[in-house]
Design an enzyme around this catalytic site. Structure first.
Site, PDB file in Angstrom:
ATOM      1  N   ARG A  19       0.867  -1.172   0.000  1.00  0.00           N
ATOM      2  CA  ARG A  19       0.000   0.000   0.000  1.00  0.00           C
ATOM      3  C   ARG A  19       0.904   1.223   0.000  1.00  0.00           C
ATOM      4  O   ARG A  19       1.951   1.238   0.659  1.00  0.00           O
ATOM      5  CB  ARG A  19      -0.910   0.031   1.238  1.00  0.00           C
ATOM      6  CG  ARG A  19      -2.087  -0.945   1.206  1.00  0.00           C
ATOM      7  CD  ARG A  19      -3.117  -0.588   0.117  1.00  0.00           C
ATOM      8  NE  ARG A  19      -4.263  -1.496   0.129  1.00  0.00           N
ATOM      9  CZ  ARG A  19      -4.344  -2.612  -0.616  1.00  0.00           C
ATOM     10  NH1 ARG A  19      -3.360  -2.956  -1.428  1.00  0.00           N
ATOM     11  NH2 ARG A  19      -5.427  -3.357  -0.551  1.00  0.00           N
ATOM     12  N   GLU A  37      -3.505   7.515  -3.692  1.00  0.00           N
ATOM     13  CA  GLU A  37      -4.123   6.919  -4.862  1.00  0.00           C
ATOM     14  C   GLU A  37      -5.546   7.451  -5.056  1.00  0.00           C
ATOM     15  O   GLU A  37      -6.267   7.582  -4.063  1.00  0.00           O
ATOM     16  CB  GLU A  37      -4.194   5.384  -4.628  1.00  0.00           C
ATOM     17  CG  GLU A  37      -3.565   4.587  -5.720  1.00  0.00           C
ATOM     18  CD  GLU A  37      -3.421   3.139  -5.318  1.00  0.00           C
ATOM     19  OE1 GLU A  37      -2.402   2.805  -4.683  1.00  0.00           O
ATOM     20  OE2 GLU A  37      -4.311   2.345  -5.631  1.00  0.00           O
ATOM     21  N   HIS A  72      -1.633   0.130  -9.686  1.00  0.00           N
ATOM     22  CA  HIS A  72      -2.186  -0.851  -8.736  1.00  0.00           C
ATOM     23  C   HIS A  72      -2.684  -2.107  -9.458  1.00  0.00           C
ATOM     24  O   HIS A  72      -3.873  -2.447  -9.415  1.00  0.00           O
ATOM     25  CB  HIS A  72      -3.301  -0.223  -7.890  1.00  0.00           C
ATOM     26  CG  HIS A  72      -3.514  -0.936  -6.579  1.00  0.00           C
ATOM     27  ND1 HIS A  72      -3.887  -0.285  -5.417  1.00  0.00           N
ATOM     28  CD2 HIS A  72      -3.405  -2.246  -6.242  1.00  0.00           C
ATOM     29  CE1 HIS A  72      -4.008  -1.171  -4.430  1.00  0.00           C
ATOM     30  NE2 HIS A  72      -3.718  -2.370  -4.916  1.00  0.00           N
TER      31      HIS A  72
HETATM   32  C1  GLV Z   1      -4.931  -5.531  -3.702  1.00  0.00           C
HETATM   33  O1  GLV Z   1      -4.302  -4.521  -3.542  1.00  0.00           O
HETATM   34  C2  GLV Z   1      -5.419  -6.336  -2.628  1.00  0.00           C
HETATM   35  O2  GLV Z   1      -5.304  -5.915  -1.471  1.00  0.00           O
HETATM   36  O3  GLV Z   1      -5.954  -7.424  -2.895  1.00  0.00           O
END
Ligand code: GLV
Ligand code: GLV
Length: 324
Positions: free
Chosen positions: A242, A271, A289
């Site tokens: 993250r 984001e 992402h």
């Molecule tokens: C993607 O970022 C997830 O957390 O599955």
């Protein structure tokens, strides 16, 4: 007869997912316009729902829970990360929160390797260079990057399921792996030759640092100015966890000054906004992402989230409960 349960899917699902839902005998609603349901509409759609399937960009907080109503029993996140959940609020309302662990490991580890290789061997830079159309011919000093298969050290921060999948791949590249995290001292890690270390040690020794911890208050800005300064001058930072695990401004400064060599980023602190400094730098490879964006993985995530919904609605404890 009891009314069928109302299950709301806060995105536009595949026909496979809709078929699954229809077979359960639920009353299903979903977002029709493609992608992820915007906040204002979401708050209207969840009114009266017994279960909601949410995306990682959708905040599940007091406002969401109030908008849904007291009949709500489960919010199933279609992601392994659940930093979008206000876990305390869910627990207060006695609503289950679930995630999708396990099914994203391979896809996320694959993307991690792609970013490591791209950042090390300057793949995106080369692509951008060719697209400028400038004349070129092979030369020995052109876009020379970092060899990663020469016994270089990979530091995995937060060795869990995804980190282990990265460690397995790293082995095929002859990388030496050091790691922090709950699994780092376990038998599986030992079998892979992973050396458990603490974070300061990892940052000092790793040629490539890759982040695989969840975002929590404890991991917010885990990699800040000081941590970046303690990394090797020629090191690479990769983040597929993250964005806010890294202090993005500090990272921009470190990349600009040559404090570290390069970075590969799939996630961003604010984001979908990407720091303008990152967009200007050549020594960063960026992805929007995409960690779990594999064709099979995406459906597995939806299936897994739906199974969690089905469990709760039939009075069972869901397999992937993150709260209560
Ligand atoms: C993607 O970022 C997830 O957390 O599955
Ligand atoms: C990370 O996502 C883990 O499962 O440890």
């Amino acid at each position: 007869m009891q009314d069928p349960a109302h299950v709301h899917l806060a995105y536009t699902p595949t026909s496979e997912t809709l078929d699954f839902a229809a077979k359960q005998g639920w009353r299903v609603s979903s977002y029709r316009d493609g992608g992820v349901e915007p906040r204002a509409q979401l708050l209207r759609s969840v009114a009266g729902a017994d279960a909601v399937l949410t995306m990682l960009t959708q905040r599940v907080d007091e406002e969401f829970l109030q908008a849904s109503g007291p009949q709500l029993r489960v919010v199933a996140n279609m992601a392994v990360g659940f930093d979008n959940f206000d876990v305390a609020a869910l627990s207060r309302h006695r609503v289950y929160g679930t995630n999708t662990p396990g099914v994203v490991d391979a896809a996320t580890a694959d993307l991690t390797m792609a970013l490591i290789l791209s950042a090390a061997r300057r793949v995106a830079e080369g692509d951008r260079f060719l697209r400028t159309g400038v004349p070129w011919s092979w030369r020995p000093d052109m876009l020379v990057g970092m060899d990663i298969s020469a016994g270089r050290v990979l530091g995995i921060v937060g060795l869990g399921r995804i980190g282990m999948a990265v460690a397995r791949r790293a082995r095929a590249f002859d990388l030496r792996v050091i790691a922090t995290g709950r699994a780092a001292t376990g038998a599986a890690a030992r079998e892979l030759g992973v050396e458990p270390v603490d974070l300061p040690d990892l940052l000092r020794r790793a040629d490539v640092v890759t982040l695989h911890c969840p975002l929590t208050p404890e991991t917010h800005h885990l990699i800040g100015r000081e941590e970046l300064a303690s990394m090797k001058a020629g090191a690479i930072l990769v983040n597929t966890s993250r964005g806010a695990v890294v202090d993005e401004q500090a990272l921009v400064d470190a990349l600009r000054s040559g404090g570290i060599r390069s970075a590969g980023l799939d996630v961003f602190e604010h984001e979908p906004m990407v720091h303008s400094g990152l967009l200007e730098l050549e020594n960063v490879v960026l992805a929007p992402h995409l960690g779990s964006a594999g064709d099979r993985t995406r459906q597995c995530m939806a299936d897994r989230a739906m199974r969690n919904v089905a469990a709760v609605l039939s009075g069972r404890h869901p397999e992937d409960s993150v709260c209560p």
